[in-house]
Motif scaffolding. Structure first.
Motif, short mmCIF file in Angstrom:
data_model
loop_
_atom_site.label_atom_id
_atom_site.label_comp_id
_atom_site.label_asym_id
_atom_site.label_seq_id
_atom_site.Cartn_x
_atom_site.Cartn_y
_atom_site.Cartn_z
N ALA A 1 0.82 -1.22 0.00
CA ALA A 1 0.00 0.00 0.00
C ALA A 1 0.85 1.26 0.00
CB ALA A 1 -0.94 0.01 1.20
N ASP A 2 1.98 1.23 0.70
CA ASP A 2 2.83 2.40 0.78
C ASP A 2 3.27 2.84 -0.61
OD1 ASP A 2 4.27 4.47 1.93
OD2 ASP A 2 6.04 3.23 2.28
N TYR A 3 3.77 1.91 -1.39
CA TYR A 3 4.20 2.26 -2.74
C TYR A 3 3.00 2.52 -3.65
CZ TYR A 3 5.98 2.04 -7.43
OH TYR A 3 6.24 2.33 -8.74
N ALA A 4 2.02 1.63 -3.57
CA ALA A 4 0.88 1.71 -4.48
C ALA A 4 0.08 3.00 -4.30
CB ALA A 4 -0.03 0.50 -4.30
N VAL A 5 -0.15 3.41 -3.06
CA VAL A 5 -0.95 4.62 -2.82
C VAL A 5 -0.19 5.87 -3.27
CG1 VAL A 5 -1.99 6.06 -1.01
CG2 VAL A 5 -2.34 3.60 -0.99
N SER A 6 1.11 5.91 -2.99
CA SER A 6 1.90 7.06 -3.44
C SER A 6 1.93 7.13 -4.97
CB SER A 6 3.33 6.96 -2.91
OG SER A 6 3.33 7.09 -1.51
N ALA A 7 2.16 6.00 -5.61
CA ALA A 7 2.18 5.96 -7.08
C ALA A 7 0.80 6.30 -7.64
CB ALA A 7 2.63 4.59 -7.56
N TRP A 8 -0.25 5.84 -6.96
CA TRP A 8 -1.62 6.15 -7.40
C TRP A 8 -1.83 7.66 -7.47
CZ3 TRP A 8 -5.02 8.94 -4.37
CH2 TRP A 8 -6.30 9.11 -4.90
N GLY A 9 -1.36 8.39 -6.45
CA GLY A 9 -1.53 9.85 -6.43
C GLY A 9 -0.88 10.50 -7.63
N VAL A 10 0.33 10.07 -7.95
CA VAL A 10 1.04 10.64 -9.09
C VAL A 10 0.33 10.26 -10.39
CG1 VAL A 10 3.21 10.60 -10.39
CG2 VAL A 10 3.26 10.70 -7.89
N LYS A 11 0.00 8.99 -10.55
CA LYS A 11 -0.63 8.53 -11.79
C LYS A 11 -2.04 9.09 -11.95
CE LYS A 11 2.14 4.46 -12.42
NZ LYS A 11 2.45 3.97 -13.71
N ARG A 12 -2.75 9.24 -10.85
CA ARG A 12 -4.13 9.77 -10.89
C ARG A 12 -4.15 11.19 -11.45
NH1 ARG A 12 -8.84 10.85 -11.39
NH2 ARG A 12 -10.47 10.75 -9.83
N GLY B 1 2.89 17.04 -9.54
CA GLY B 1 3.50 17.29 -8.23
C GLY B 1 2.45 17.33 -7.14
N TRP B 2 1.35 17.99 -7.42
CA TRP B 2 0.23 18.02 -6.47
C TRP B 2 -0.27 16.60 -6.21
CZ3 TRP B 2 -1.87 20.56 -2.74
CH2 TRP B 2 -3.17 20.28 -2.34
N GLY B 3 -0.36 15.82 -7.26
CA GLY B 3 -0.78 14.42 -7.12
C GLY B 3 0.15 13.63 -6.22
N SER B 4 1.46 13.94 -6.27
CA SER B 4 2.41 13.25 -5.39
C SER B 4 2.11 13.57 -3.93
CB SER B 4 3.85 13.62 -5.73
OG SER B 4 4.17 14.92 -5.28
N LEU B 5 1.69 14.80 -3.66
CA LEU B 5 1.34 15.17 -2.27
C LEU B 5 0.05 14.50 -1.83
CD1 LEU B 5 2.29 18.96 -2.14
CD2 LEU B 5 3.59 16.97 -1.35
N VAL B 6 -0.92 14.42 -2.73
CA VAL B 6 -2.17 13.72 -2.41
C VAL B 6 -1.85 12.26 -2.08
CG1 VAL B 6 -4.36 12.89 -3.37
CG2 VAL B 6 -3.65 15.27 -3.74
N GLY B 7 -1.01 11.64 -2.91
CA GLY B 7 -0.61 10.25 -2.67
C GLY B 7 0.16 10.10 -1.36
#
Length: 164
Positions: free
Chosen positions: A69-80, A133-139
């Protein structure tokens, strides 16, 4: 058992729990590993008898889910927010390096700047890079919330297994 050893044992367990929870927001600390290790420290100092196979299976599943989840959620924020693999890598590098480069704000600026730079290296516009970049913060913030919840569950289950 010797009272001094009891104090040392409980101090180590609590210290590992604190390090684990601090690891939710400071990625250099071992996070879930520290919490999982606390169970072994308790067993070595006191007894493994309180923990049946169901305890270990449940804790191990949560432990594995935390890493995924740690990797997946962070990556999700960027990809989203439209990011590429380069921005995911940049965000990850920024998350690790940021706190060292800018101690007070690096945890937030690092992933943001890393994602922006990574996205710009792919030829994306500055506007799109800022969005990623904003997505990375959301993630990042979503990942922190997930880690806090799951690691708290690990600690609560530990306590419940000892009490009941």
């Amino acid at each position: 058992m010797d009272l001094t050893l009891d104090i040392v044992g409980w101090t180590l367990v609590v210290l590992l729990f604190v390090i684990g929870m601090a690891g939710t927001v400071y990625p250099v600390l071992p996070g879930a590993v520290a919490i999982y290790l606390a169970f072994f420290v308790y067993g070595w100092f006191f007894s493994f008898g309180e923990f049946d196979i169901f305890f270990w299976i449940l804790q191990t599943i949560i432990f594995i889910v935390l890493f995924i989840a740690d990797y997946a959620v962070s990556a999700w924020g960027v990809k989203r927010f439209g990011g590429t693999k380069a921005s995911v890598w940049g965000s990850t590098i920024g998350l690790i390096a940021g706190p060292f480069v800018i101690p007070a704000f690096g945890l937030i600026i690092g992933p943001f700047a890393g994602a922006v730079i990574g996205e710009m290296l792919t030829g994306a516009s500055f506007e799109k890079s800022l969005k990623v970049g904003w997505g990375s913060l959301v993630g990042l913030f979503t990942s922190v919330v997930v880690k806090i919840i799951l690691q708290s569950v690990m600690i609560v289950l530990f306590i419940l297994w000892l009490v009941f």
